[in-house]
Design a protein around this motif. Structure first.
Motif, PDB file in Angstrom:
ATOM      1  N   ALA A   5       0.835  -1.204   0.000  1.00  0.00           N
ATOM      2  CA  ALA A   5       0.000   0.000   0.000  1.00  0.00           C
ATOM      3  C   ALA A   5       0.870   1.254   0.000  1.00  0.00           C
ATOM      4  O   ALA A   5       0.583   2.223  -0.712  1.00  0.00           O
ATOM      5  CB  ALA A   5      -0.935   0.000   1.200  1.00  0.00           C
ATOM      6  N   ASN A   6       1.957   1.229   0.775  1.00  0.00           N
ATOM      7  CA  ASN A   6       2.887   2.348   0.816  1.00  0.00           C
ATOM      8  C   ASN A   6       3.479   2.597  -0.569  1.00  0.00           C
ATOM      9  O   ASN A   6       3.578   3.743  -1.023  1.00  0.00           O
ATOM     10  CB  ASN A   6       3.989   2.053   1.834  1.00  0.00           C
ATOM     11  CG  ASN A   6       4.929   3.200   2.038  1.00  0.00           C
ATOM     12  OD1 ASN A   6       4.569   4.358   1.867  1.00  0.00           O
ATOM     13  ND2 ASN A   6       6.153   2.887   2.417  1.00  0.00           N
ATOM     14  N   LEU A   7       3.857   1.535  -1.266  1.00  0.00           N
ATOM     15  CA  LEU A   7       4.441   1.644  -2.599  1.00  0.00           C
ATOM     16  C   LEU A   7       3.476   2.283  -3.594  1.00  0.00           C
ATOM     17  O   LEU A   7       3.823   3.262  -4.266  1.00  0.00           O
ATOM     18  CB  LEU A   7       4.857   0.262  -3.100  1.00  0.00           C
ATOM     19  CG  LEU A   7       5.243   0.147  -4.573  1.00  0.00           C
ATOM     20  CD1 LEU A   7       6.563   0.832  -4.841  1.00  0.00           C
ATOM     21  CD2 LEU A   7       5.305  -1.303  -4.989  1.00  0.00           C
ATOM     22  N   LEU A  29       9.408  -8.132  -2.667  1.00  0.00           N
ATOM     23  CA  LEU A  29       8.061  -7.990  -3.205  1.00  0.00           C
ATOM     24  C   LEU A  29       7.917  -6.678  -3.966  1.00  0.00           C
ATOM     25  O   LEU A  29       7.394  -6.649  -5.084  1.00  0.00           O
ATOM     26  CB  LEU A  29       7.022  -8.080  -2.090  1.00  0.00           C
ATOM     27  CG  LEU A  29       5.562  -7.950  -2.508  1.00  0.00           C
ATOM     28  CD1 LEU A  29       5.170  -9.058  -3.480  1.00  0.00           C
ATOM     29  CD2 LEU A  29       4.667  -7.976  -1.286  1.00  0.00           C
ATOM     30  N   ASN A  30       8.405  -5.574  -3.381  1.00  0.00           N
ATOM     31  CA  ASN A  30       8.346  -4.280  -4.069  1.00  0.00           C
ATOM     32  C   ASN A  30       9.133  -4.315  -5.373  1.00  0.00           C
ATOM     33  O   ASN A  30       8.712  -3.760  -6.391  1.00  0.00           O
ATOM     34  CB  ASN A  30       8.884  -3.164  -3.179  1.00  0.00           C
ATOM     35  CG  ASN A  30       7.907  -2.735  -2.109  1.00  0.00           C
ATOM     36  OD1 ASN A  30       6.743  -3.132  -2.113  1.00  0.00           O
ATOM     37  ND2 ASN A  30       8.374  -1.935  -1.178  1.00  0.00           N
ATOM     38  N   ARG A  75      -6.336  -0.819  -3.683  1.00  0.00           N
ATOM     39  CA  ARG A  75      -5.740  -1.952  -2.968  1.00  0.00           C
ATOM     40  C   ARG A  75      -6.846  -2.962  -2.706  1.00  0.00           C
ATOM     41  O   ARG A  75      -7.800  -2.677  -2.009  1.00  0.00           O
ATOM     42  CB  ARG A  75      -5.132  -1.454  -1.654  1.00  0.00           C
ATOM     43  CG  ARG A  75      -4.479  -2.546  -0.822  1.00  0.00           C
ATOM     44  CD  ARG A  75      -3.120  -2.905  -1.379  1.00  0.00           C
ATOM     45  NE  ARG A  75      -2.305  -3.557  -0.366  1.00  0.00           N
ATOM     46  CZ  ARG A  75      -1.965  -4.835  -0.419  1.00  0.00           C
ATOM     47  NH1 ARG A  75      -2.349  -5.586  -1.413  1.00  0.00           N
ATOM     48  NH2 ARG A  75      -1.214  -5.361   0.518  1.00  0.00           N
ATOM     49  N   VAL A  76      -6.754  -4.148  -3.273  1.00  0.00           N
ATOM     50  CA  VAL A  76      -7.793  -5.170  -3.153  1.00  0.00           C
ATOM     51  C   VAL A  76      -7.561  -6.014  -1.913  1.00  0.00           C
ATOM     52  O   VAL A  76      -8.411  -6.094  -1.032  1.00  0.00           O
ATOM     53  CB  VAL A  76      -7.845  -6.049  -4.420  1.00  0.00           C
ATOM     54  CG1 VAL A  76      -8.884  -7.131  -4.281  1.00  0.00           C
ATOM     55  CG2 VAL A  76      -8.135  -5.194  -5.640  1.00  0.00           C
ATOM     56  N   SER A  77      -6.421  -6.671  -1.826  1.00  0.00           N
ATOM     57  CA  SER A  77      -6.099  -7.535  -0.706  1.00  0.00           C
ATOM     58  C   SER A  77      -5.349  -6.717   0.334  1.00  0.00           C
ATOM     59  O   SER A  77      -4.324  -6.120   0.044  1.00  0.00           O
ATOM     60  CB  SER A  77      -5.243  -8.700  -1.191  1.00  0.00           C
ATOM     61  OG  SER A  77      -5.143  -9.677  -0.214  1.00  0.00           O
ATOM     62  N   LYS A  78      -5.872  -6.683   1.554  1.00  0.00           N
ATOM     63  CA  LYS A  78      -5.270  -5.875   2.616  1.00  0.00           C
ATOM     64  C   LYS A  78      -4.728  -6.800   3.702  1.00  0.00           C
ATOM     65  O   LYS A  78      -4.921  -8.008   3.663  1.00  0.00           O
ATOM     66  CB  LYS A  78      -6.323  -4.952   3.212  1.00  0.00           C
ATOM     67  CG  LYS A  78      -6.964  -4.055   2.185  1.00  0.00           C
ATOM     68  CD  LYS A  78      -8.096  -3.279   2.795  1.00  0.00           C
ATOM     69  CE  LYS A  78      -8.793  -2.482   1.708  1.00  0.00           C
ATOM     70  NZ  LYS A  78      -9.957  -1.801   2.170  1.00  0.00           N
ATOM     71  N   LEU A  79      -4.073  -6.222   4.691  1.00  0.00           N
ATOM     72  CA  LEU A  79      -3.572  -7.017   5.801  1.00  0.00           C
ATOM     73  C   LEU A  79      -4.719  -7.664   6.571  1.00  0.00           C
ATOM     74  O   LEU A  79      -4.602  -8.770   7.071  1.00  0.00           O
ATOM     75  CB  LEU A  79      -2.743  -6.147   6.747  1.00  0.00           C
ATOM     76  CG  LEU A  79      -1.427  -5.619   6.197  1.00  0.00           C
ATOM     77  CD1 LEU A  79      -0.767  -4.705   7.205  1.00  0.00           C
ATOM     78  CD2 LEU A  79      -0.504  -6.759   5.848  1.00  0.00           C
ATOM     79  N   LEU A 124      -3.382  -8.390  -5.424  1.00  0.00           N
ATOM     80  CA  LEU A 124      -2.745  -7.359  -4.601  1.00  0.00           C
ATOM     81  C   LEU A 124      -3.418  -6.001  -4.786  1.00  0.00           C
ATOM     82  O   LEU A 124      -3.865  -5.391  -3.826  1.00  0.00           O
ATOM     83  CB  LEU A 124      -1.257  -7.256  -4.930  1.00  0.00           C
ATOM     84  CG  LEU A 124      -0.428  -8.515  -4.668  1.00  0.00           C
ATOM     85  CD1 LEU A 124       0.987  -8.329  -5.184  1.00  0.00           C
ATOM     86  CD2 LEU A 124      -0.438  -8.824  -3.188  1.00  0.00           C
ATOM     87  N   PHE A 125      -3.457  -5.509  -6.026  1.00  0.00           N
ATOM     88  CA  PHE A 125      -4.069  -4.207  -6.295  1.00  0.00           C
ATOM     89  C   PHE A 125      -4.406  -4.068  -7.772  1.00  0.00           C
ATOM     90  O   PHE A 125      -3.947  -4.842  -8.592  1.00  0.00           O
ATOM     91  CB  PHE A 125      -3.167  -3.055  -5.840  1.00  0.00           C
ATOM     92  CG  PHE A 125      -1.844  -2.974  -6.542  1.00  0.00           C
ATOM     93  CD1 PHE A 125      -1.688  -2.243  -7.686  1.00  0.00           C
ATOM     94  CD2 PHE A 125      -0.739  -3.633  -6.025  1.00  0.00           C
ATOM     95  CE1 PHE A 125      -0.468  -2.177  -8.330  1.00  0.00           C
ATOM     96  CE2 PHE A 125       0.487  -3.567  -6.649  1.00  0.00           C
ATOM     97  CZ  PHE A 125       0.622  -2.830  -7.805  1.00  0.00           C
ATOM     98  N   LYS A 126      -5.224  -3.063  -8.062  1.00  0.00           N
ATOM     99  CA  LYS A 126      -5.567  -2.702  -9.442  1.00  0.00           C
ATOM    100  C   LYS A 126      -5.169  -1.254  -9.641  1.00  0.00           C
ATOM    101  O   LYS A 126      -5.300  -0.437  -8.732  1.00  0.00           O
ATOM    102  CB  LYS A 126      -7.074  -2.838  -9.672  1.00  0.00           C
ATOM    103  CG  LYS A 126      -7.587  -4.252  -9.490  1.00  0.00           C
ATOM    104  CD  LYS A 126      -9.083  -4.293  -9.641  1.00  0.00           C
ATOM    105  CE  LYS A 126      -9.576  -5.717  -9.414  1.00  0.00           C
ATOM    106  NZ  LYS A 126     -11.022  -5.822  -9.578  1.00  0.00           N
TER     107      LYS A 126
END
Length: 128
Positions: A5-7, A29-30, A75-79, A124-126
């Motif tokens: 999310a930070n990235l 990962l980043n 962000r789709v999948s979160k902690l 992870l995200f879109k």
């Protein structure tokens, strides 16, 4: 703190502010995410900076006609809530004008690559 999310938020906000580069902490990962975004043209380039303990990734943002390529991120999948999809349920983002990044057993893949390889995973995200 959520590193993914930070990235994505730093890249979006840096583009909206007109910055040419942004810096984020270095993780594998980043780095994998940035290599996919570089292939898709959302990032011009990225490089590792720093030594041993404090490493960062310097990201050069991509612009098109003065506008940042990354207009919006989701962000789709979160902690707190992980979202997994089968390969048959992965849909195109913005009718093909966006991209979703998915963490699969074959590594980080875009939505198109995951559908072609018939592999699902954590969305992870879109972004578009």
């Amino acid at each position: 703190m959520d590193g993914v999310a930070n990235l994505i938020i730093k890249m979006k906000n840096g583009g909206k502010a007109g910055h040419t580069t942004v810096s984020v902490p270095h993780t594998k990962l980043n780095e994998a995410i940035l290599s996919k975004l570089e292939q898709k043209g959302y990032v011009k380039s990225f490089s590792k900076k720093g030594k041993s303990v404090i490493k960062t990734l310097e990201i050069e943002l991509a612009y098109e006609d003065g506008k940042p390529k990354i207009q919006e991120v989701h962000r789709v999948s979160k902690l707190s809530r992980r979202v997994y999809e089968k390969s048959s349920n992965i849909k195109p983002v913005r009718r093909g004008y966006g991209v979703a990044l998915i963490s699969t057993p074959k590594g980080i893949l875009t939505d198109l690559e995951a559908r072609k390889e018939h592999v699902g995973g954590e969305v992870l995200f879109k972004l578009w």
